[in-house]
Design an enzyme around this catalytic site. Structure first.
Site, PDB file in Angstrom:
ATOM      1  N   VAL A  88      -4.406  -9.698   7.840  1.00 30.70           N
ATOM      2  CA  VAL A  88      -5.476 -10.125   6.944  1.00 30.70           C
ATOM      3  C   VAL A  88      -5.710  -9.059   5.884  1.00 30.70           C
ATOM      4  O   VAL A  88      -5.839  -7.875   6.190  1.00 30.70           O
ATOM      5  CB  VAL A  88      -6.777 -10.384   7.742  1.00 30.70           C
ATOM      6  CG1 VAL A  88      -7.928 -10.733   6.819  1.00 30.70           C
ATOM      7  CG2 VAL A  88      -6.546 -11.492   8.772  1.00 30.70           C
ATOM      8  N   CYS A  89      -5.782  -9.492   4.640  1.00 29.54           N
ATOM      9  CA  CYS A  89      -6.055  -8.598   3.512  1.00 29.54           C
ATOM     10  C   CYS A  89      -7.411  -8.984   2.932  1.00 29.54           C
ATOM     11  O   CYS A  89      -7.541  -9.973   2.216  1.00 29.54           O
ATOM     12  CB  CYS A  89      -4.956  -8.739   2.460  1.00 29.54           C
ATOM     13  SG  CYS A  89      -5.230  -7.682   1.022  1.00 29.54           S
TER      14      CYS A  89
END
Length: 165
Positions: A88-89
């Protein structure tokens, strides 16, 4: 340092158990290791991810909460802010301080006042409203911008897979 992190994680787990946010379940993978959590995130209502159930893993550093955890979906995802390998960014998971790229303000990044609950709620918001300016998945970002109908079609397929259909 690990003792402080463990106490904090135990307190956060207790809080999540007593007052769970809607559509989110999270906790340690086992009682022997509070530094690896699993989470189930329900797709947000009225989005292309609605009805999906998406498993993820949170890995906490020994100096938590001074440093943020890492989060990775363990199922297939197609989203501008999720790398193809599931990582996840999102700003809240980025290390404290100024962004070397100048994109995020330090207020958006990790700080020790954040919590597992805030991370998970931020990820739900991210699923509902992708940030296509910060594309972890270039193909998903481009499709989100240029061919929303096709993006929705792929998202619906991912929702069905998440349900075993």
């Amino acid at each position: 340092m690990a003792g402080t992190a463990l106490k904090r994680l135990m307190a956060e787990y207790k809080q999540l158990t007593l007052n769970p946010p809607e559509g989110i379940v999270a906790g340690p993978m086992n009682e022997e290791n509070f530094f690896e959590w699993e989470a189930l995130i329900m797709g947000p209502e009225d989005t292309c991810f609605e009805f999906g159930v998406f498993p993820a893993i949170l890995s906490f550093p020994l100096d938590y909460p001074l440093s943020p955890p890492k989060m990775r979906f363990t199922c297939e995802m197609f989203h501008p802010n999720i790398y193809p390998d599931g990582r996840v960014c999102i700003s809240i998971l980025h290390a404290p301080g100024d962004d070397p790229m100048g994109y995020e303000s330090s207020a958006e990044r990790w700080s020790p006042v954040q919590s597992v609950e805030k991370i998970l709620l931020s990820v739900v918001s991210m699923l509902a409203e992708p940030n296509d300016e910060s594309g972890a998945n270039v193909d998903a970002s481009k499709m989100w911008r240029d061919d929303r109908e096709q993006f929705y079609k792929i998202a619906k397929q991912i929702v069905q897979k998440s349900l075993g259909l």
